[in-house]
Scaffold this motif. Sequence first.
Motif, PDB file in Angstrom:
ATOM      1  N   UNK A  14       0.815  -1.213   0.000  1.00 21.67           N
ATOM      2  CA  UNK A  14       0.000   0.000   0.000  1.00 21.67           C
ATOM      3  C   UNK A  14       0.849   1.264   0.000  1.00 21.67           C
ATOM      4  N   UNK A  19      -1.258   4.301  -2.222  1.00 25.50           N
ATOM      5  CA  UNK A  19      -2.523   4.355  -1.490  1.00 25.50           C
ATOM      6  C   UNK A  19      -2.329   5.011  -0.121  1.00 25.50           C
ATOM      7  N   UNK A  74      -2.897 -10.022  11.788  1.00 23.98           N
ATOM      8  CA  UNK A  74      -3.414 -11.387  11.725  1.00 23.98           C
ATOM      9  C   UNK A  74      -3.778 -11.881  10.323  1.00 23.98           C
ATOM     10  N   UNK A  75      -3.639 -11.061   9.292  1.00 21.15           N
ATOM     11  CA  UNK A  75      -4.145 -11.498   7.981  1.00 21.15           C
ATOM     12  C   UNK A  75      -3.064 -12.151   7.112  1.00 21.15           C
ATOM     13  N   UNK A  76      -3.531 -12.766   6.005  1.00 23.66           N
ATOM     14  CA  UNK A  76      -2.642 -13.576   5.166  1.00 23.66           C
ATOM     15  C   UNK A  76      -1.465 -12.783   4.583  1.00 23.66           C
ATOM     16  N   UNK A  77      -1.671 -11.454   4.452  1.00 21.95           N
ATOM     17  CA  UNK A  77      -0.590 -10.646   3.879  1.00 21.95           C
ATOM     18  C   UNK A  77       0.377 -10.132   4.952  1.00 21.95           C
ATOM     19  N   UNK A 117      -5.901 -14.688  14.825  1.00 24.86           N
ATOM     20  CA  UNK A 117      -5.350 -13.773  15.842  1.00 24.86           C
ATOM     21  C   UNK A 117      -4.111 -14.377  16.491  1.00 24.86           C
ATOM     22  N   UNK A 151       0.589   0.573  11.653  1.00 24.46           N
ATOM     23  CA  UNK A 151      -0.325   1.657  12.044  1.00 24.46           C
ATOM     24  C   UNK A 151       0.450   2.694  12.872  1.00 24.46           C
ATOM     25  N   UNK A 153      -0.111   5.069  15.074  1.00 28.47           N
ATOM     26  CA  UNK A 153      -0.307   5.255  16.520  1.00 28.47           C
ATOM     27  C   UNK A 153       0.319   4.086  17.288  1.00 28.47           C
ATOM     28  N   UNK A 154       0.311   2.908  16.698  1.00 24.06           N
ATOM     29  CA  UNK A 154       0.909   1.746  17.363  1.00 24.06           C
ATOM     30  C   UNK A 154       2.439   1.826  17.309  1.00 24.06           C
TER      31      UNK A 154
ATOM     32  N   UNK B 176     -11.911  -0.891  -3.050  1.00 18.36           N
ATOM     33  CA  UNK B 176     -11.683  -0.827  -1.609  1.00 18.36           C
ATOM     34  C   UNK B 176     -12.998  -0.926  -0.858  1.00 18.36           C
ATOM     35  N   UNK B 178     -14.126  -0.198   2.770  1.00 20.70           N
ATOM     36  CA  UNK B 178     -13.725   0.350   4.076  1.00 20.70           C
ATOM     37  C   UNK B 178     -14.797   0.010   5.093  1.00 20.70           C
ATOM     38  N   UNK B 183     -12.350  -5.254  12.957  1.00 19.82           N
ATOM     39  CA  UNK B 183     -10.980  -5.555  13.341  1.00 19.82           C
ATOM     40  C   UNK B 183     -10.481  -6.654  12.405  1.00 19.82           C
ATOM     41  N   UNK B 184      -9.212  -6.619  12.053  1.00 17.75           N
ATOM     42  CA  UNK B 184      -8.687  -7.595  11.090  1.00 17.75           C
ATOM     43  C   UNK B 184      -8.970  -9.030  11.518  1.00 17.75           C
ATOM     44  N   UNK B 191     -10.925 -14.068   4.894  1.00 16.72           N
ATOM     45  CA  UNK B 191     -10.202 -13.286   3.888  1.00 16.72           C
ATOM     46  C   UNK B 191      -9.091 -14.128   3.252  1.00 16.72           C
ATOM     47  N   UNK B 203      -5.826  -9.841  -2.608  1.00 15.32           N
ATOM     48  CA  UNK B 203      -6.533  -9.125  -1.541  1.00 15.32           C
ATOM     49  C   UNK B 203      -5.541  -8.614  -0.507  1.00 15.32           C
ATOM     50  N   UNK B 204      -5.777  -7.408  -0.045  1.00 14.57           N
ATOM     51  CA  UNK B 204      -4.948  -6.837   1.018  1.00 14.57           C
ATOM     52  C   UNK B 204      -5.827  -6.315   2.127  1.00 14.57           C
ATOM     53  N   UNK B 205      -5.275  -6.252   3.318  1.00 10.40           N
ATOM     54  CA  UNK B 205      -6.026  -5.805   4.486  1.00 10.40           C
ATOM     55  C   UNK B 205      -5.235  -4.717   5.190  1.00 10.40           C
ATOM     56  N   UNK B 206      -5.827  -3.523   5.330  1.00 12.30           N
ATOM     57  CA  UNK B 206      -5.100  -2.381   5.878  1.00 12.30           C
ATOM     58  C   UNK B 206      -5.877  -1.750   7.022  1.00 12.30           C
ATOM     59  N   UNK B 207      -5.483  -2.057   8.242  1.00  6.34           N
ATOM     60  CA  UNK B 207      -6.204  -1.519   9.385  1.00  6.34           C
ATOM     61  C   UNK B 207      -5.859  -0.048   9.618  1.00  6.34           C
ATOM     62  N   UNK B 208      -6.818   0.702  10.163  1.00  3.14           N
ATOM     63  CA  UNK B 208      -6.449   2.020  10.699  1.00  3.14           C
ATOM     64  C   UNK B 208      -6.876   2.033  12.152  1.00  3.14           C
ATOM     65  N   UNK B 209      -6.177   2.821  12.937  1.00  2.00           N
ATOM     66  CA  UNK B 209      -6.476   2.892  14.364  1.00  2.00           C
ATOM     67  C   UNK B 209      -6.082   4.274  14.833  1.00  2.00           C
ATOM     68  N   UNK B 218      -9.546  -1.376   5.931  1.00  2.00           N
ATOM     69  CA  UNK B 218      -9.809  -1.246   4.499  1.00  2.00           C
ATOM     70  C   UNK B 218      -9.368  -2.536   3.831  1.00  2.00           C
ATOM     71  N   UNK B 220      -8.790  -4.417   0.348  1.00  2.00           N
ATOM     72  CA  UNK B 220      -8.584  -3.971  -1.030  1.00  2.00           C
ATOM     73  C   UNK B 220      -8.373  -5.156  -1.952  1.00  2.00           C
TER      74      UNK B 220
END
Lengths: 255, 255
Positions: A14, A19, A74-77, A117, A151, A153-154, B176, B178, B183-184, B191, B203-209, B218, B220
């Motif tokens: 990303x 993005x 926790x996701x595949x990517x 998770x 992320x 903030x983390x 996308x 959103x 939570x992921x 997914x 497929x991609x997974x993009x958390x925001x916090x 998000x 994608x």
Amino acid sequence: MSTPTAAICLIGDELLSGRTRDINVQHIAGFLGPYGIPVEEVRIVPDVQARIVEAVNALRERYTYVFTTGGIGPTHDDITADAIAAAFGVGIGKHPDVMAMLQARYDEIGTEFTEARQRMARIPDGASLIENPVSGAPGFQTGNVFTLAGVPSIVQGMLQDIGHRLERGVPVRSLTVRSAGLREGDVAEKLSRLNEELEGVSLGSYPWFRSVTDHGVALIARSTDEAKLREAGEKLVALVSGVGRESEVIEGEAS
Amino acid sequence: MSTPTAAICLIGDELLSGRTRDINVQHIAGFLGPYGIPVEEVRIVPDVQARIVEAVNALRERYTYVFTTGGIGPTHDDITADAIAAAFGVGIGKHPDVMAMLQARYDEIGTEFTEARQRMARIPDGASLIENPVSGAPGFQTGNVFTLAGVPSIVQGMLQDIGHRLERGVPVRSLTVRSAGLREGDVAEKLSRLNEELEGVSLGSYPWFRSVTDHGVALIARSTDEAKLREAGEKLVALVSGVGRESEVIEGEAS
């Protein structure tokens, strides 16, 4: 005394696709500034194990510290933990302390601690944990490599558990003279001479150009010596005086 | 058909120190997206010739195109043109066309065309020029390497003179979903299965916090095939339905 150095490896498709606009370099560099640890290289690589391994191995050999961001969810990517284990040639498995901590956390909020998770408990063998005060799942340190979340903030939360592990250098102080309306060519010769004349100070010139009416130059002096920095600041102010439309001096930034 | 690829080399101490937050990666990646040219690596290096040469030579060998930004102004820390000449092992000198163009430009605005400003006419031997519609001083193309300014508005201007030089690939389209509150870990298993099931889609997974109340994910999907992308989008919407608080679908981004 040798100066400790750092590199940052941002991991994530990303970021490469445009993005997401990275902010972690600023946060990490800003955090390291007061420790006297300059960031000397950044690489952004995709979510591909071989590419992460290659970048991390190149950087950890060359710099005192390496910070990676992204790919520990926790996701595949999310493949960074496996990539770091591969880079160091060590095994990887679910860390019992992290399993217990995450189990307790999900119990508390009444959420199932799924297999996905549990991926977040996978830590390379021999790594030490980096606390995550924001969302629980920790980062980890493997040798001179710190693996953080993506992320922002983390990342900022995790940095709080890193300072005590770092060797300190001498912080570089900076002084910025921003001059609206100035063009680099107006002062380039004088600036070049000043840069040669001032020992122990390095001068940089950073133009901005947002529109025909909003442009100018930021001249920055950097030094580990406060007195030399002050002298450089006075000379920079004199240099732009009467050339740019207006100028302001910003002192003491660590960048 | 082989897919053309790109890398970006950002040059400048101010990016490494965190003083400046880069935006050029987004602009360049966004520009290349419709040409079907993915950015596969980014490096940020300091204003040090050996480091620029090393990075540019590593990248130009590996990727179809390399874009550099920064370090082509008139001041002493603008060393990119010399570094590119060194990387290619060619000479460098004041380009007569650029000298004439800049002379005319400075005559017009009644400003002296100083020795420092003439530095901006230094172009590696054999390079072709890249027009700068914003501030005049051009970038240049040396082999597969495009050397651009650092100021974002100028980079965007220069990109307009690059498209016609590029070999095209197949553009990757994205979609996308959103989902606020998601939570992921809520969707990670599904997914992952979906990612394996869908051929020709990644497929991609993009958390925001941002805070306890403002977080989400998000998801994608990316594909070169419009129909497959649409199918993936429907499956992603079904996947988050009833799990996240609310979701929105953003179609057709090139990233």
